[in-house]
Design a protein around this motif. Structure first.
Motif, mmCIF file in Angstrom:
data_model
loop_
_atom_site.group_PDB
_atom_site.id
_atom_site.type_symbol
_atom_site.label_atom_id
_atom_site.label_comp_id
_atom_site.label_asym_id
_atom_site.label_seq_id
_atom_site.Cartn_x
_atom_site.Cartn_y
_atom_site.Cartn_z
ATOM 1 N N ALA A 13 -1.323 -4.300 -1.391
ATOM 2 C CA ALA A 13 -0.166 -4.750 -2.170
ATOM 3 C C ALA A 13 -0.589 -5.151 -3.580
ATOM 4 O O ALA A 13 0.086 -4.815 -4.563
ATOM 5 C CB ALA A 13 0.529 -5.912 -1.464
ATOM 6 N N ALA A 14 -1.717 -5.846 -3.689
ATOM 7 C CA ALA A 14 -2.214 -6.245 -5.011
ATOM 8 C C ALA A 14 -2.633 -5.029 -5.825
ATOM 9 O O ALA A 14 -2.438 -4.988 -7.039
ATOM 10 C CB ALA A 14 -3.385 -7.214 -4.861
ATOM 11 N N ALA A 15 -3.188 -4.010 -5.156
ATOM 12 C CA ALA A 15 -3.643 -2.796 -5.849
ATOM 13 C C ALA A 15 -2.469 -2.029 -6.447
ATOM 14 O O ALA A 15 -2.615 -1.402 -7.501
ATOM 15 C CB ALA A 15 -4.428 -1.906 -4.889
ATOM 16 N N ARG A 16 -1.316 -2.077 -5.804
ATOM 17 C CA ARG A 16 -0.141 -1.364 -6.315
ATOM 18 C C ARG A 16 0.296 -1.889 -7.682
ATOM 19 O O ARG A 16 0.914 -1.182 -8.459
ATOM 20 C CB ARG A 16 1.021 -1.464 -5.328
ATOM 21 N N GLY A 50 -4.079 -1.213 -12.293
ATOM 22 C CA GLY A 50 -4.389 0.132 -12.739
ATOM 23 C C GLY A 50 -5.826 0.537 -12.478
ATOM 24 O O GLY A 50 -6.653 -0.262 -12.029
ATOM 25 N N THR A 51 -6.120 1.776 -12.787
ATOM 26 C CA THR A 51 -7.460 2.329 -12.627
ATOM 27 C C THR A 51 -8.474 1.477 -13.387
ATOM 28 O O THR A 51 -8.243 1.092 -14.527
ATOM 29 C CB THR A 51 -7.497 3.779 -13.159
ATOM 30 N N GLY A 52 -9.578 1.192 -12.724
ATOM 31 C CA GLY A 52 -10.642 0.402 -13.332
ATOM 32 C C GLY A 52 -10.524 -1.093 -13.110
ATOM 33 O O GLY A 52 -11.480 -1.830 -13.334
ATOM 34 N N ASP A 53 -9.358 -1.553 -12.653
ATOM 35 C CA ASP A 53 -9.199 -2.981 -12.378
ATOM 36 C C ASP A 53 -10.022 -3.360 -11.155
ATOM 37 O O ASP A 53 -10.283 -2.536 -10.273
ATOM 38 C CB ASP A 53 -7.734 -3.331 -12.127
ATOM 39 N N LEU A 54 -10.421 -4.622 -11.107
ATOM 40 C CA LEU A 54 -11.197 -5.141 -9.992
ATOM 41 C C LEU A 54 -10.351 -6.101 -9.167
ATOM 42 O O LEU A 54 -9.637 -6.937 -9.722
ATOM 43 C CB LEU A 54 -12.429 -5.886 -10.503
ATOM 44 N N LEU A 55 -10.451 -5.967 -7.852
ATOM 45 C CA LEU A 55 -9.801 -6.878 -6.915
ATOM 46 C C LEU A 55 -10.862 -7.409 -5.972
ATOM 47 O O LEU A 55 -11.666 -6.630 -5.447
ATOM 48 C CB LEU A 55 -8.732 -6.161 -6.096
ATOM 49 N N THR A 56 -10.879 -8.710 -5.754
ATOM 50 C CA THR A 56 -11.794 -9.317 -4.794
ATOM 51 C C THR A 56 -10.974 -9.931 -3.682
ATOM 52 O O THR A 56 -10.101 -10.765 -3.945
ATOM 53 C CB THR A 56 -12.667 -10.403 -5.453
ATOM 54 N N VAL A 57 -11.246 -9.513 -2.461
ATOM 55 C CA VAL A 57 -10.575 -10.109 -1.310
ATOM 56 C C VAL A 57 -11.541 -11.093 -0.665
ATOM 57 O O VAL A 57 -12.713 -10.792 -0.471
ATOM 58 C CB VAL A 57 -10.077 -9.039 -0.292
ATOM 59 N N TRP A 58 -11.045 -12.310 -0.402
ATOM 60 C CA TRP A 58 -11.814 -13.314 0.332
ATOM 61 C C TRP A 58 -11.286 -13.294 1.748
ATOM 62 O O TRP A 58 -10.080 -13.438 1.974
ATOM 63 C CB TRP A 58 -11.618 -14.707 -0.233
ATOM 64 N N ARG A 73 -8.474 5.623 -0.344
ATOM 65 C CA ARG A 73 -7.560 5.522 -1.490
ATOM 66 C C ARG A 73 -8.206 5.914 -2.815
ATOM 67 O O ARG A 73 -7.575 5.818 -3.860
ATOM 68 C CB ARG A 73 -7.018 4.098 -1.610
ATOM 69 N N GLY A 74 -9.477 6.344 -2.781
ATOM 70 C CA GLY A 74 -10.141 6.760 -4.007
ATOM 71 C C GLY A 74 -10.686 5.609 -4.839
ATOM 72 O O GLY A 74 -10.922 5.761 -6.036
ATOM 73 N N THR A 96 -15.426 -6.966 -3.375
ATOM 74 C CA THR A 96 -14.790 -6.560 -4.623
ATOM 75 C C THR A 96 -14.665 -5.048 -4.688
ATOM 76 O O THR A 96 -15.632 -4.323 -4.442
ATOM 77 C CB THR A 96 -15.581 -7.073 -5.837
ATOM 78 N N VAL A 97 -13.471 -4.601 -5.020
ATOM 79 C CA VAL A 97 -13.144 -3.175 -5.103
ATOM 80 C C VAL A 97 -12.755 -2.849 -6.532
ATOM 81 O O VAL A 97 -11.975 -3.581 -7.149
ATOM 82 C CB VAL A 97 -11.971 -2.855 -4.142
ATOM 83 N N GLU A 98 -13.302 -1.738 -7.053
ATOM 84 C CA GLU A 98 -12.859 -1.216 -8.344
ATOM 85 C C GLU A 98 -11.841 -0.125 -8.044
ATOM 86 O O GLU A 98 -12.130 0.816 -7.285
ATOM 87 C CB GLU A 98 -14.014 -0.638 -9.137
ATOM 88 N N LEU A 99 -10.658 -0.256 -8.617
ATOM 89 C CA LEU A 99 -9.593 0.707 -8.347
ATOM 90 C C LEU A 99 -9.860 2.030 -9.050
ATOM 91 O O LEU A 99 -10.218 2.061 -10.218
ATOM 92 C CB LEU A 99 -8.244 0.149 -8.776
ATOM 93 N N GLY A 100 -9.676 3.087 -8.283
ATOM 94 C CA GLY A 100 -9.821 4.448 -8.824
ATOM 95 C C GLY A 100 -8.475 4.985 -9.251
ATOM 96 O O GLY A 100 -7.688 4.275 -9.860
ATOM 97 N N ARG A 101 -8.197 6.175 -8.851
ATOM 98 C CA ARG A 101 -6.965 6.869 -9.252
ATOM 99 C C ARG A 101 -5.707 6.088 -9.131
ATOM 100 O O ARG A 101 -5.361 5.227 -8.594
ATOM 101 C CB ARG A 101 -6.816 8.172 -8.486
#
Length: 110
Positions: free
Chosen positions: A36-39, A42-50, A67-68, A105-110
């Motif tokens: 939900a946060a990834a939606r 944008g591409t290149g943004d970082l999300l960290t889930v605890w 999800r790429g 931590t995930v870096e968002l792709g496409r």
């Protein structure tokens, strides 16, 4: 390292991740909250889930691959930096150990 420090450690501190706090939630909720946060990003943004759910250490990388996106960091958050919950504990019994908290931590792709 505290959860706050986790955001500075990623990518040499160049970008600060958005934190998705899923502590205390069980599968599949941590991945659902991350998606939900990834939606909203944008591409290149970082999300960290605890997460305190051991399954998240497998589920988050699997979700990222499908999800790429890519996992750029995973580490256990140092004990004592978790959000403490106060409660009455009888004197004759020691409090149960707090569950491990993992920061992924995930870096968002496409």
């Amino acid at each position: 390292m505290s959860p706050d420090d986790a955001t500075d450690a990623v990518a040499g501190g160049a970008r600060e991740p958005v934190v998705v706090d899923a502590r205390g939630l069980r599968c599949p909720v941590p991945v659902i909250r991350l998606a939900a946060a990834a939606r909203e990003r944008g591409t290149g943004d970082l999300l960290t889930v605890w997460s305190t759910d051991p399954a998240a250490r497998l589920d988050v990388p699997a979700w990222a691959r499908m999800r790429g996106h890519r996992v750029v960091d995973e580490h256990e958050v140092a004990e004592g930096h978790e959000v403490a919950q106060e409660r009455d504990v009888p004197q004759e019994r020691e409090p149960a150990a707090a569950p491990s908290v993992w920061a992924i931590t995930v870096e968002l792709g496409r």
